[in-house]
Design a protein around this motif. Structure first.
Motif, PDB file in Angstrom:
ATOM      1  N   ILE A 166      65.460  39.866  60.404  1.00 52.33           N
ATOM      2  CA  ILE A 166      64.916  39.973  59.050  1.00 52.33           C
ATOM      3  C   ILE A 166      65.541  41.159  58.336  1.00 52.33           C
ATOM      4  CG2 ILE A 166      62.831  40.363  57.685  1.00 52.33           C
ATOM      5  CD1 ILE A 166      61.279  38.966  60.007  1.00 52.33           C
ATOM      6  N   LEU A 167      65.700  42.256  59.050  1.00 53.95           N
ATOM      7  CA  LEU A 167      66.314  43.447  58.468  1.00 53.95           C
ATOM      8  C   LEU A 167      67.749  43.160  58.032  1.00 53.95           C
ATOM      9  CD1 LEU A 167      65.733  46.403  57.846  1.00 53.95           C
ATOM     10  CD2 LEU A 167      66.545  46.983  60.124  1.00 53.95           C
ATOM     11  N   ARG A 168      68.460  42.373  58.811  1.00 52.32           N
ATOM     12  CA  ARG A 168      69.829  42.002  58.454  1.00 52.32           C
ATOM     13  C   ARG A 168      69.845  41.179  57.152  1.00 52.32           C
ATOM     14  NH1 ARG A 168      73.558  39.493  63.006  1.00 52.32           N
ATOM     15  NH2 ARG A 168      74.067  41.662  63.363  1.00 52.32           N
ATOM     16  N   GLU A 169      68.845  40.322  56.989  1.00 50.97           N
ATOM     17  CA  GLU A 169      68.764  39.469  55.803  1.00 50.97           C
ATOM     18  C   GLU A 169      68.282  40.236  54.570  1.00 50.97           C
ATOM     19  OE1 GLU A 169      66.190  36.310  57.028  1.00 50.97           O
ATOM     20  OE2 GLU A 169      67.569  35.653  58.592  1.00 50.97           O
ATOM     21  N   ILE A 170      67.280  41.080  54.742  1.00 51.12           N
ATOM     22  CA  ILE A 170      66.640  41.771  53.613  1.00 51.12           C
ATOM     23  C   ILE A 170      67.241  43.151  53.370  1.00 51.12           C
ATOM     24  CG2 ILE A 170      64.476  42.727  52.761  1.00 51.12           C
ATOM     25  CD1 ILE A 170      63.026  40.472  54.194  1.00 51.12           C
ATOM     26  N   ASN A 171      67.578  43.868  54.445  1.00 47.84           N
ATOM     27  CA  ASN A 171      68.159  45.208  54.361  1.00 47.84           C
ATOM     28  C   ASN A 171      67.262  46.193  53.602  1.00 47.84           C
ATOM     29  OD1 ASN A 171      70.096  47.101  55.055  1.00 47.84           O
ATOM     30  ND2 ASN A 171      71.225  46.807  53.153  1.00 47.84           N
ATOM     31  N   ASP A 172      65.970  46.130  53.895  1.00 52.20           N
ATOM     32  CA  ASP A 172      65.002  47.030  53.275  1.00 52.20           C
ATOM     33  C   ASP A 172      63.907  47.308  54.300  1.00 52.20           C
ATOM     34  OD1 ASP A 172      62.713  48.044  51.935  1.00 52.20           O
ATOM     35  OD2 ASP A 172      63.381  47.170  50.037  1.00 52.20           O
ATOM     36  N   ASN A 173      63.953  48.501  54.896  1.00 48.56           N
ATOM     37  CA  ASN A 173      63.018  48.831  55.976  1.00 48.56           C
ATOM     38  C   ASN A 173      61.557  48.666  55.565  1.00 48.56           C
ATOM     39  OD1 ASN A 173      65.240  49.441  57.493  1.00 48.56           O
ATOM     40  ND2 ASN A 173      64.760  51.590  57.766  1.00 48.56           N
ATOM     41  N   GLN A 174      61.217  49.062  54.360  1.00 52.98           N
ATOM     42  CA  GLN A 174      59.829  48.988  53.920  1.00 52.98           C
ATOM     43  C   GLN A 174      59.358  47.538  53.823  1.00 52.98           C
ATOM     44  OE1 GLN A 174      57.670  51.555  53.619  1.00 52.98           O
ATOM     45  NE2 GLN A 174      56.148  49.951  53.371  1.00 52.98           N
ATOM     46  N   ARG A 175      60.170  46.685  53.230  1.00 51.35           N
ATOM     47  CA  ARG A 175      59.786  45.269  53.103  1.00 51.35           C
ATOM     48  C   ARG A 175      59.710  44.583  54.463  1.00 51.35           C
ATOM     49  NH1 ARG A 175      63.587  42.476  49.183  1.00 51.35           N
ATOM     50  NH2 ARG A 175      62.343  40.678  49.779  1.00 51.35           N
ATOM     51  N   VAL A 176      60.650  44.908  55.336  1.00 49.89           N
ATOM     52  CA  VAL A 176      60.625  44.328  56.683  1.00 49.89           C
ATOM     53  C   VAL A 176      59.400  44.834  57.437  1.00 49.89           C
ATOM     54  CG1 VAL A 176      61.834  44.161  58.887  1.00 49.89           C
ATOM     55  CG2 VAL A 176      63.111  43.992  56.750  1.00 49.89           C
ATOM     56  N   SER A 177      59.069  46.081  57.248  1.00 53.57           N
ATOM     57  CA  SER A 177      57.888  46.660  57.881  1.00 53.57           C
ATOM     58  C   SER A 177      56.622  45.920  57.450  1.00 53.57           C
ATOM     59  CB  SER A 177      57.770  48.142  57.527  1.00 53.57           C
ATOM     60  OG  SER A 177      56.593  48.675  58.073  1.00 53.57           O
ATOM     61  N   GLU A 178      56.536  45.599  56.182  1.00 53.03           N
ATOM     62  CA  GLU A 178      55.373  44.871  55.674  1.00 53.03           C
ATOM     63  C   GLU A 178      55.270  43.479  56.282  1.00 53.03           C
ATOM     64  OE1 GLU A 178      56.019  45.073  51.461  1.00 53.03           O
ATOM     65  OE2 GLU A 178      55.576  47.231  51.410  1.00 53.03           O
ATOM     66  N   ARG A 179      56.406  42.858  56.542  1.00 54.09           N
ATOM     67  CA  ARG A 179      56.413  41.506  57.130  1.00 54.09           C
ATOM     68  C   ARG A 179      56.166  41.521  58.630  1.00 54.09           C
ATOM     69  NH1 ARG A 179      61.331  37.912  54.971  1.00 54.09           N
ATOM     70  NH2 ARG A 179      60.413  36.533  56.519  1.00 54.09           N
ATOM     71  N   THR A 180      56.632  42.570  59.314  1.00 51.86           N
ATOM     72  CA  THR A 180      56.589  42.582  60.783  1.00 51.86           C
ATOM     73  C   THR A 180      55.567  43.547  61.353  1.00 51.86           C
ATOM     74  OG1 THR A 180      58.284  44.290  60.923  1.00 51.86           O
ATOM     75  CG2 THR A 180      59.042  41.997  60.912  1.00 51.86           C
ATOM     76  N   VAL A 181      55.029  44.435  60.550  1.00 53.48           N
ATOM     77  CA  VAL A 181      54.098  45.479  60.959  1.00 53.48           C
ATOM     78  C   VAL A 181      54.754  46.479  61.920  1.00 53.48           C
ATOM     79  CG1 VAL A 181      51.708  45.928  61.665  1.00 53.48           C
ATOM     80  CG2 VAL A 181      52.286  43.704  60.752  1.00 53.48           C
ATOM     81  N   VAL A 182      56.063  46.591  61.834  1.00 54.89           N
ATOM     82  CA  VAL A 182      56.813  47.596  62.587  1.00 54.89           C
ATOM     83  C   VAL A 182      57.107  48.730  61.605  1.00 54.89           C
ATOM     84  CG1 VAL A 182      58.944  48.106  63.836  1.00 54.89           C
ATOM     85  CG2 VAL A 182      57.860  45.858  64.089  1.00 54.89           C
ATOM     86  N   PRO A 183      56.767  49.964  61.941  1.00 49.45           N
ATOM     87  CA  PRO A 183      57.002  51.073  61.011  1.00 49.45           C
ATOM     88  C   PRO A 183      58.474  51.189  60.593  1.00 49.45           C
ATOM     89  CG  PRO A 183      55.689  51.793  62.879  1.00 49.45           C
ATOM     90  CD  PRO A 183      56.167  50.412  63.204  1.00 49.45           C
ATOM     91  N   PRO A 184      58.719  51.559  59.331  1.00 53.61           N
ATOM     92  CA  PRO A 184      60.095  51.700  58.856  1.00 53.61           C
ATOM     93  C   PRO A 184      60.936  52.640  59.718  1.00 53.61           C
ATOM     94  CG  PRO A 184      58.591  51.832  57.003  1.00 53.61           C
ATOM     95  CD  PRO A 184      57.761  51.827  58.258  1.00 53.61           C
ATOM     96  N   SER A 185      60.340  53.705  60.216  1.00 50.36           N
ATOM     97  CA  SER A 185      61.095  54.646  61.053  1.00 50.36           C
ATOM     98  C   SER A 185      61.544  53.984  62.358  1.00 50.36           C
ATOM     99  CB  SER A 185      60.271  55.899  61.340  1.00 50.36           C
ATOM    100  OG  SER A 185      59.078  55.554  62.013  1.00 50.36           O
ATOM    101  N   THR A 186      60.719  53.122  62.898  1.00 53.34           N
ATOM    102  CA  THR A 186      61.077  52.397  64.113  1.00 53.34           C
ATOM    103  C   THR A 186      62.221  51.425  63.828  1.00 53.34           C
ATOM    104  OG1 THR A 186      58.820  52.599  64.950  1.00 53.34           O
ATOM    105  CG2 THR A 186      60.194  50.872  65.939  1.00 53.34           C
ATOM    106  N   LEU A 187      62.148  50.752  62.690  1.00 57.23           N
ATOM    107  CA  LEU A 187      63.229  49.839  62.301  1.00 57.23           C
ATOM    108  C   LEU A 187      64.550  50.593  62.182  1.00 57.23           C
ATOM    109  CD1 LEU A 187      61.300  47.773  59.635  1.00 57.23           C
ATOM    110  CD2 LEU A 187      62.038  46.968  61.900  1.00 57.23           C
TER     111      LEU A 187
END
Length: 58
Positions: free
Chosen positions: A13-34
């Motif tokens: 998802i991060l590869r597709e979106i390239n936005d840690n915050q948005r991916v975090s909202e979708r996956t519930v993984v903190p942006p820092s972890t991403l």
């Protein structure tokens, strides 16, 4: 603790979106972890191979 499958999905998802915050909202993984996973994926060949295997399965 996250499974390799969760990591692979989040990185995909991060590869597709390239936005840690948005991916975090979708996956519930903190942006820092991403961010850490992205760095590790680029630097650690064994980690990258494991993630790629899960991507290929999905």
């Amino acid at each position: 603790m996250y499974t390799d499958r969760q990591k692979a999905e989040a990185l995909q998802i991060l590869r597709e979106i390239n936005d840690n915050q948005r991916v975090s909202e979708r996956t519930v993984v903190p942006p820092s972890t991403l961010s850490q996973w992205r760095i590790r994926y680029q630097a650690d060949e064994e980690f990258a191979r494991g993630i790629d295997l899960f991507r290929a399965e999905g």
